[in-house]
Scaffold this motif. Structure first.
Motif, PDB file in Angstrom:
ATOM      1  N   GLN A  77     -73.462  37.898  -6.621  1.00  0.00           N
ATOM      2  CA  GLN A  77     -73.963  39.274  -6.613  1.00  0.00           C
ATOM      3  C   GLN A  77     -74.053  39.860  -5.202  1.00  0.00           C
ATOM      4  OE1 GLN A  77     -74.471  40.468  -9.560  1.00  0.00           O
ATOM      5  NE2 GLN A  77     -75.756  42.287  -9.424  1.00  0.00           N
ATOM      6  N   TRP A  80     -71.114  42.141  -4.068  1.00  0.00           N
ATOM      7  CA  TRP A  80     -71.090  43.520  -4.561  1.00  0.00           C
ATOM      8  C   TRP A  80     -72.180  44.371  -3.906  1.00  0.00           C
ATOM      9  CZ3 TRP A  80     -66.592  43.478  -6.185  1.00  0.00           C
ATOM     10  CH2 TRP A  80     -66.090  42.590  -7.122  1.00  0.00           C
ATOM     11  N   ARG A  81     -73.317  43.725  -3.609  1.00  0.00           N
ATOM     12  CA  ARG A  81     -74.484  44.474  -3.124  1.00  0.00           C
ATOM     13  C   ARG A  81     -74.617  44.423  -1.602  1.00  0.00           C
ATOM     14  NH1 ARG A  81     -77.750  45.883  -7.235  1.00  0.00           N
ATOM     15  NH2 ARG A  81     -79.467  46.245  -5.784  1.00  0.00           N
ATOM     16  N   LEU A 121     -64.330  40.325 -13.250  1.00  0.00           N
ATOM     17  CA  LEU A 121     -65.052  41.149 -12.300  1.00  0.00           C
ATOM     18  C   LEU A 121     -66.015  42.029 -13.084  1.00  0.00           C
ATOM     19  CD1 LEU A 121     -62.151  42.365  -9.953  1.00  0.00           C
ATOM     20  CD2 LEU A 121     -63.670  40.424  -9.618  1.00  0.00           C
ATOM     21  N   ASP A 124     -70.226  45.950 -11.359  1.00  0.00           N
ATOM     22  CA  ASP A 124     -70.862  46.105 -10.048  1.00  0.00           C
ATOM     23  C   ASP A 124     -69.848  46.480  -8.977  1.00  0.00           C
ATOM     24  OD1 ASP A 124     -73.426  45.566 -10.906  1.00  0.00           O
ATOM     25  OD2 ASP A 124     -73.206  43.399 -10.642  1.00  0.00           O
ATOM     26  N   LEU A 125     -68.585  46.415  -9.340  1.00  0.00           N
ATOM     27  CA  LEU A 125     -67.516  46.854  -8.441  1.00  0.00           C
ATOM     28  C   LEU A 125     -67.776  48.265  -7.923  1.00  0.00           C
ATOM     29  CD1 LEU A 125     -64.646  45.806  -7.511  1.00  0.00           C
ATOM     30  CD2 LEU A 125     -63.718  47.087  -9.418  1.00  0.00           C
TER      31      LEU A 125
END
Length: 626
Positions: A77, A80-81, A121, A124-125
């Motif tokens: 995660q 993405w973040r 995927l 959150d992309l």
């Protein structure tokens, strides 16, 4: 068990942050920190498929158990973040220097997560809207998330070497996309609206399962390169001619029986690949004035006529190997720019003498039932064949020297020397005698005649005869193949007019530094010897155009030195010990033929090698670290 129990017992409200870093063992904190400053994150081949520690609870969320192996199948995660969450070091109340202020971080614009085991995927992309490059090649993706439509700034998307069966319609929203790489998937069709990708310049759909190309492709007006090779196409739409900027079209390895006549109106086309299809006729190209390479090998073409050649004013490479051609027209001389002509494995029995007028650097004739040119001349290479053909233009009938019998010109002591070949062909031939040394009578037979070629092949020579230096002012071709040479004597290095040197099938493992004095050498054949590296001296012979060093033990080449060899167009490294191909070799853009089969490296894959030199070089350039 205690580790797993600890993971299960954690407070789920604690989120994904680990005690020793927000991404655990898979993504080093140093990489994330650098990415916040540079806007680029490269997680290619991060050993995500290897056993990972379960010290961090988030690892359990990204792993699935397969036998005894723990495989990471989703991206952590924190990736993405990266531009959303506060970095872990900030929560530890660390002081920041002026160059490490996390709140001044750069949005991630380039994300490379290739060569892993990712199976999906998430949406959150969308948290990375600034991405301009997304590289996910060599994973196990079966689909792309619909959230990909929100990457409106994306310019390059590489999803090659995955398991995609369909593309989401949302991909057509990526209006800024310039490069889309979808090769080596399982696609059977193209989604509606694909033509909306109006800025697309490079599209690779090779090695899929496509049976047709939409006529709407004609709206891809910015497209410069289109690769449709290794699919199941039986036809091309006539509308393809609407791609006014297209320079490179690759349709190799399909089921094409014809190509639309409209293709001939593509004025920008420079490279056309139609190998391994079912074509019976060679198309005409009246409008393709810029066409430089035409590859038609491995088809069923039976005729080559003047009408097929008269418009190819700029052609440099013409590949017609493995067809059913029976003849070559005299109009071949119209191709004055032609450098490489491959006619191997056809049914050609004779060649027009006018072919000798071309300035070819490479001519392949193997596998034809030629009756007008002796095999020994063909084996000596392109320049010798062209020289022979030119000589036939002048010879309307037998020359005076042809009428002189060999016995009248030969002294008893020269009975084994072909004096006729010396006088008429300027060849000193003492081949296939299985001798350990060349008798003096061979050199004595030259007398005052001019000799441009020496053939001492298929003997048992352990060293080069010293008297060869007597020919240094005239000899240009030397054939010493199929002997027992373990070293090269300095006498050979004094043949400063030498352009062709055949040393294959000997015991050589090095070349003397003095060979750099061969300032006219164009072709050297070192195949079937014992070289472990490409000899350093070759890099210092700038005139070299062809290096053949297959079937040795070569373990490395120097791409930086290779790049300085601006005249090198053919490099044969087949069947050696290359464990890896340096990506920088892709910068050797002058190479027209690069042969790498039969080496133990893993990449490029065989499918790339089959596509030819241009594809190999492009693949290597794409892998050069930025």
């Amino acid at each position: 068990m205690s580790r797993l129990k600890g993971v299960a017992g954690r407070d789920p409200r604690a989120g994904f942050r680990a005690e020793r870093g927000d991404c655990g063992a898979s993504v080093p904190q140093g990489l994330l920190k650098a990415a916040r400053k540079s806007g680029q994150l490269n997680l290619s081949g991060r050993n995500l498929s290897e056993d990972c520690s379960l010290d961090h609870c988030e690892m359990a969320l990204y792993m699935s158990k397969i036998g005894h192996e723990l495989i990471i199948v989703k991206l952590p995660q924190c990736v993405w973040r990266i531009n959303v969450d506060i970095p872990e070091e900030a929560n530890q109340n660390l002081s920041f220097s002026a160059t490490e202020r996390w709140w001044e971080q750069t949005d991630l614009t380039k994300l490379i997560i290739s060569n892993n085991k990712l199976q999906s995927l998430t949406d959150d992309l969308r948290l990375l809207p600034a991405l301009t490059v997304l590289d996910i090649h060599d994973n196990q993706l079966t689909s792309l998330p619909s959230a990909i439509r929100e990457l409106e700034n994306l310019q390059k998307l590489n999803v090659s070497h995955n398991k995609l069966k369909i593309l989401p319609e949302e991909i057509t929203n990526l209006r800024n996309l310039k490069g889309l790489y979808l090769q080596h998937n399982e696609l059977t069709c193209i989604p509606e609206g694909f033509e909306q990708l109006s800025n697309l310049e490079d599209l690779d759909l090779s090695n899929n399962r496509l049976t047709s190309v939409p006529a709407s492709f004609s709206s891809l007006s910015s497209l410069v390169r289109l690769n449709l090779s290794s699919n199941q196409l039986k036809s091309l739409p006539a509308e393809i001619s609407g791609m006014k900027r297209l320079k490179h079209l690759d349709c190799n390895s399909n089921l094409l029986e014809t190509i639309p006549s409209e293709l001939a109106s593509m004025e920008s086309l420079e490279l056309l690949y139609l190998q391994r299809n079912k074509l019976h006729f060679l198309p005409e190209f009246p409008s393709c004035k810029l066409l430089k390479e035409l590859h038609l090998g491995e088809n069923q073409i039976e005729m080559l006529g003047a009408e097929h050649l008269k418009h190819l004013n700029s052609i440099l490479v013409l590949d017609l190997r493995d067809n059913k051609l029976k003849s070559v027209p005299d109009e071949i001389t119209l191709l004055q720019s032609l450098e490489r002509l491959d006619l191997s494995n056809n049914d050609i029995s004779s060649l027009p003498c006018s072919l000798g007028k071309l300035h070819l650097k490479f001519l392949a004739l193997e596998g034809n039932p030629l009756r007008t040119i002796r095999r020994e001349i063909i084996n000596k290479g392109t320049q010798e064949v062209l020289k022979y053909l030119r000589s036939k233009i002048k010879d309307d009938g037998p020359t005076q020297s042809d009428s002189v019998t060999e016995t009248a010109m030969t002294l008893p002591s020269e009975s084994r020397v072909n004096v006729h070949a010396i006088i008429t062909l300027k060849i000193l031939d003492y081949s296939n005698k299985q001798t350990t040394l060349i008798p003096d009578e061979v050199f004595d037979a030259v007398k005052s005649n001019i000799v441009t070629s020496v053939n001492f092949s298929k003997n048992q020579l352990c060293e080069i005869p010293k008297r060869i230096v007597e020919l240094k002012e005239m000899v240009s071709d030397v054939n010493l193949s199929f002997n027992k040479l373990s070293f090269i004597s300095l006498e050979l290095c004094m043949l400063q007019k030498l352009t062709f040197l055949d040393l294959r099938n000997n015991f050589l493992n090095s070349l003397p530094e003095e060979m750099e004095s061969l300032i006219r050498l164009q072709t050297i054949n070192l195949s079937f010897n014992r070289f472990k590296i490409l000899p350093e001296v070759l890099y210092r012979i700038p005139t070299l155009e062809t290096i053949l060093i297959s079937n040795n033990q070569v373990g490395s080449v120097d791409p930086q030195q290779m790049k300085t060899m601006e005249n090198l167009i053919t490099l044969d490294l087949q069947n050696n010990d290359l464990l890896q191909i340096p990506p920088e070799l892709g910068n050797c853009v002058n190479l027209r033929t690069l042969l790498l089969d039969g080496n133990p490296f893993r990449v490029p894959r065989a499918a790339i090698l089959m596509k030819g030199t241009a594809a190999i070089l492009e693949y290597l350039r794409d892998r050069i670290p930025t």
